[in-house]
Design a protein around this motif. Structure first.
Motif, short mmCIF file in Angstrom:
data_model
loop_
_atom_site.label_atom_id
_atom_site.label_comp_id
_atom_site.label_asym_id
_atom_site.label_seq_id
_atom_site.Cartn_x
_atom_site.Cartn_y
_atom_site.Cartn_z
N CYS A 171 0.70 -1.14 0.07
CA CYS A 171 -0.12 0.05 -0.14
C CYS A 171 0.68 1.30 -0.12
CB CYS A 171 -0.90 0.21 1.24
SG CYS A 171 -2.18 -1.34 1.22
N ARG A 172 2.09 1.24 0.91
CA ARG A 172 2.76 2.28 0.85
C ARG A 172 3.61 2.52 -0.79
NH1 ARG A 172 8.04 3.35 0.18
NH2 ARG A 172 8.39 1.06 0.24
N ILE A 173 3.80 1.39 -1.29
CA ILE A 173 4.53 1.71 -2.59
C ILE A 173 3.48 2.16 -3.49
CG2 ILE A 173 5.35 0.18 -4.51
CD1 ILE A 173 6.39 -1.64 -2.50
N HIS A 174 2.23 1.74 -3.52
CA HIS A 174 1.24 2.24 -4.57
C HIS A 174 0.23 3.21 -3.90
CE1 HIS A 174 2.51 -1.02 -7.25
NE2 HIS A 174 2.49 -1.78 -6.34
N CYS A 175 0.72 3.86 -2.65
CA CYS A 175 -0.01 5.01 -2.35
C CYS A 175 -1.37 4.88 -2.15
CB CYS A 175 -0.01 6.29 -2.92
SG CYS A 175 2.04 6.57 -3.10
N ASP A 176 -1.87 3.66 -1.65
CA ASP A 176 -3.32 3.38 -1.51
C ASP A 176 -3.50 3.60 0.04
OD1 ASP A 176 -5.44 2.05 -1.00
OD2 ASP A 176 -5.58 0.67 -2.73
N VAL A 177 -3.94 4.80 0.52
CA VAL A 177 -4.08 5.20 1.78
C VAL A 177 -5.47 4.48 2.40
CG1 VAL A 177 -4.75 6.93 3.37
CG2 VAL A 177 -2.99 7.39 1.49
N GLY A 178 -6.24 4.43 1.72
CA GLY A 178 -7.73 3.63 2.41
C GLY A 178 -7.60 2.30 2.62
N LEU A 179 -6.89 1.26 1.87
CA LEU A 179 -6.75 0.05 2.17
C LEU A 179 -5.53 0.02 3.28
CD1 LEU A 179 -7.11 -2.89 1.77
CD2 LEU A 179 -5.37 -2.75 -0.12
N GLY A 220 3.76 -1.81 16.04
CA GLY A 220 4.82 -0.39 15.67
C GLY A 220 5.20 -0.56 14.33
N GLY A 221 5.47 -1.73 13.71
CA GLY A 221 6.09 -1.53 12.29
C GLY A 221 5.18 -1.06 11.46
N GLY A 222 3.59 -1.51 11.80
CA GLY A 222 2.74 -1.22 10.85
C GLY A 222 2.51 0.39 10.84
N HIS A 223 2.53 1.00 12.10
CA HIS A 223 2.58 2.36 11.94
C HIS A 223 3.63 3.04 11.50
CE1 HIS A 223 -1.03 3.11 14.56
NE2 HIS A 223 -0.77 1.98 15.26
N VAL A 224 4.88 2.52 11.45
CA VAL A 224 5.99 3.21 10.68
C VAL A 224 5.52 3.19 9.12
CG1 VAL A 224 8.47 2.95 10.00
CG2 VAL A 224 7.71 2.38 12.30
N LEU A 225 5.10 2.05 8.73
CA LEU A 225 4.78 1.70 7.12
C LEU A 225 3.60 2.93 6.79
CD1 LEU A 225 4.89 -1.97 6.93
CD2 LEU A 225 6.51 -0.36 5.63
N LEU A 226 2.69 3.19 7.96
CA LEU A 226 1.48 3.92 7.61
C LEU A 226 1.97 5.39 7.63
CD1 LEU A 226 -1.55 3.87 7.05
CD2 LEU A 226 -1.86 4.08 9.56
N SER A 227 3.07 5.85 8.43
CA SER A 227 3.41 7.14 8.68
C SER A 227 4.19 7.27 7.35
CB SER A 227 4.28 7.35 9.94
OG SER A 227 5.23 6.43 10.08
N ASN A 228 4.87 6.50 6.53
CA ASN A 228 5.78 6.62 5.62
C ASN A 228 4.60 7.02 4.48
OD1 ASN A 228 8.24 6.21 6.58
ND2 ASN A 228 8.35 3.92 6.12
N TYR A 234 1.51 8.09 4.62
CA TYR A 234 0.99 9.36 4.90
C TYR A 234 2.05 10.61 4.44
CZ TYR A 234 -2.68 7.55 7.58
OH TYR A 234 -3.90 7.05 8.19
N ALA A 235 3.26 10.25 4.68
CA ALA A 235 4.45 11.21 4.60
C ALA A 235 4.51 11.54 2.70
CB ALA A 235 5.60 11.04 5.04
N ALA A 236 4.37 10.29 2.28
CA ALA A 236 4.57 10.13 0.67
C ALA A 236 3.65 11.09 0.09
CB ALA A 236 4.53 8.73 0.33
N ILE A 237 2.55 11.37 0.57
CA ILE A 237 1.34 11.81 0.00
C ILE A 237 1.04 13.38 0.79
CG2 ILE A 237 0.18 9.89 -1.09
CD1 ILE A 237 -1.74 10.12 1.09
N GLY A 238 1.87 13.73 1.64
CA GLY A 238 2.05 15.08 2.25
C GLY A 238 0.95 15.26 3.22
N HIS A 239 0.54 14.05 3.99
CA HIS A 239 -0.75 14.31 4.86
C HIS A 239 0.11 14.42 6.25
CE1 HIS A 239 -4.25 12.38 2.37
NE2 HIS A 239 -3.85 13.53 1.76
N TRP A 240 0.40 15.56 6.66
CA TRP A 240 1.34 15.60 7.66
C TRP A 240 0.36 15.59 9.00
CZ3 TRP A 240 5.98 14.69 6.53
CH2 TRP A 240 6.59 15.01 5.29
N ASP A 241 -0.69 15.74 9.17
CA ASP A 241 -1.59 15.80 10.29
C ASP A 241 -1.53 14.19 10.75
OD1 ASP A 241 -2.89 15.51 7.84
OD2 ASP A 241 -4.93 16.02 8.97
#
Length: 522
Positions: A327-335, A352-360, A362-369
């Protein structure tokens, strides 16, 4: 054992006790009987016999009952090299390498097994440089000869470190010494060369073997897969089947990984769904992980998600993280957000590893909040991020670098060289810093500075400073190489006419003349 307490029965002698205790060492269910036998040994005053004591010590160490093992050791009036080695082995297996080393240093004499136990302990504990140091020390001990177990462990240490120079030296040592070249050694050689980035040498060793077993085939297939040579891995796999060698579950993991890293979706799916019909191997969770990774990398996220939901075995955190990584590679935030909920439900204390990937993501698409929210959650559950770390071998010495490293004795010189390198590849128009995965809402200049000091960049700068022009630079990294470093390595290989080989957490990247062996599919 209770029958021994009946009247009019002959009391076992020391040989019987040794045999019984050894038999109790062969299965965990027998340990209670072994402890009962220990009681009978004490009652019949055989505890001073060295052979009985050694059998007791071995039993306790096999089952990691180190308190009992130490008590037996301390109470033995006589000890031989077997006694000492058993206790060292027990502590090493339990991960208490400091105690094991302390005992090893105190040994009155050592044999090849003693050295093998200590070296294997360091390899098992991930302390590969210590394992190599002990091997070097062993070579100076004229009273012992290097055995197969030592060679296999040392080759494993070289493989993990990417220490090709030392690995080659061990290969030469094998050829010149009296060590019998076994299947285990040949398999370890193939693995070492592959993991050190010399897949050509791995092939050479493999091709010279007249009779290959499943382990050799598997090592070759896994090596090719790690290098992104999925089609070559499939070809070797087909050759293996043609020669009548039945694959095991590890072989199929290697083939599936090769398909995943090369985008061979149809071939990978065919192998996965034929595992049981053709080879009688029921897919395990690791095989499902490969299938999820295969589909996810190819962008087939919905299909991968459906596979996870229909698995006959409960998907674990690793499965969900593999899908989240896609999902991170293909920027699929919803899934990605749906998956993090599954991870939290499975193991609230270890996601925790999941949150790291999820934060990556979000960062890739600029959702800083949302990046801030993910990082706050990581802080609340006590997630500790593994720092990026890279190793490079120069003149037989392993040099270690961390992200933003300031501890290396030549760090000022390295920083200066790295700045020069980045400026040069930027001026040539081959490199623009990629800051999408910086996890903080910083200015663009600050983000560029953050990605500039990644550990693999420091390692490559060190390599450029300390190796001859035109020679390959080989780096091992503990994490996945980021997009910015991947782009930088391509540019450096082109501008400086160097082959750069980077082994990250999952595969090899070989950079030549501005291109990567992964074809930007990783």
């Amino acid at each position: 054992m209770l029958v021994l307490s009946r009247p009019n029965l002959k009391i076992p002698d020391k040989y019987t006790f040794t045999f019984v205790i050894t038999a109790c060492s062969r299965h965990p269910m027998m340990v209670n009987y072994g402890e009962s036998a220990h009681g009978m040994v004490i009652k019949n005053r055989y505890e001073s016999d060295m052979f009985v004591g050694n059998s007791l010590l071995s039993m306790y160490t096999i089952f990691s009952k180190m308190e009992g093992a130490r008590r037996v050791f301390d109470e033995m009036p006589q000890r031989d090299v077997v006694t000492w080695t058993s206790l060292v082995s027990g502590y090493a297996k339990c991960g208490d390498l400091d105690t094991a080393q302390n005992l090893f240093d105190k040994m009155p004499e050592r044999n090849d097994v003693s050295w093998a136990v200590m070296i294997a302990g360091y390899v098992g504990g991930g302390k590969y440089t210590d394992a190599l140091r002990h091997f070097n020390d062993m070579l100076y001990d004229d009273k012992v000869k290097v055995n197969e177990a030592v060679i296999v462990c040392v080759l494993s240490a070289c493989a993990h470190l990417g220490a090709i120079d030392q690995g080659k030296w061990v290969h030469v040592y094998i050829d010149k010494s009296e060590v019998a070249v076994s299947s285990n050694i040949l398999t370890a050689l193939i693995d070492m060369y592959a993991k050190c980035g010399r897949i050509d040498c791995a092939k050479r060793v493999f091709n010279r073997i007249s009779e290959r077993d499943v382990f050799m085939w598997t090592s070759m297939i896994s090596g090719l897969s790690m290098h992104g040579l999925g089609k070559d891995a499939l070809q070797i796999f087909s050759q293996m089947l043609a020669e009548g060698i039945k694959p095991d579950n590890i072989t199929l993991l290697g083939v599936l990984n090769g398909c995943s890293h090369s985008g061979l979706v149809a071939e990978g799916c065919s192998i996965f769904y034929n595992m049981e019909p053709l080879w009688g191997i029921v897919p395990k969770i690791a095989h499902y992980g490969c299938l999820i990774d295969l589909l996810g990398r190819a962008g087939q996220l919905i299909r991968a998600f459906e596979v996870v939901k229909s698995m006959p075995i409960e998907p674990d955190v690793v499965i969900w993280r593999a899908l989240l990584s896609s999902c991170r590679i293909h920027c699929d935030v919803g899934l990605g957000e749906r998956i993090i909920d599954h991870i939290a439900q499975l193991d609230p204390s270890n996601h925790g590893g999941g949150h790291v990937l999820l934060s990556n993501l979000y960062a890739a698409i600029g959702h800083w909040d949302k990046v801030a929210g993910a990082r706050n959650m990581m802080s609340e559950i006590g997630v500790e991020l593994s720092p990026g770390c890279s190793w490079i071998e120069v003149d037989g010495v392993i040099h270690e670098f961390f992200a933003a490293d300031r501890l290396h004795p030549r760090i000022v010189e390295i920083h200066k060289k790295l700045n020069e390198v980045l400026q040069r590849i930027s001026m040539k128009g081959f490199y623009i810093p990629n800051t999408k995965q910086v996890l903080f809402d910083l200015s663009e200049e600050e983000k560029e500075q953050a990605v500039s000091w990644h550990s693999e960049k420091l390692a490559v700068a060190f390599g450029l400073l300390n190796t001859e022009v035109g020679t390959p630079i080989r780096i091992v990294k503990n994490l996945r190489i980021c997009e910015d470093c991947h782009c930088a390595m391509k540019a450096i290989s082109r501008v400086f006419s160097r082959e750069i080989v980077v082994r990250d957490r999952s595969r090899f990247h070989t950079f030549r003349e501005g291109n990567c062996s992964c074809s930007d599919y990783w």
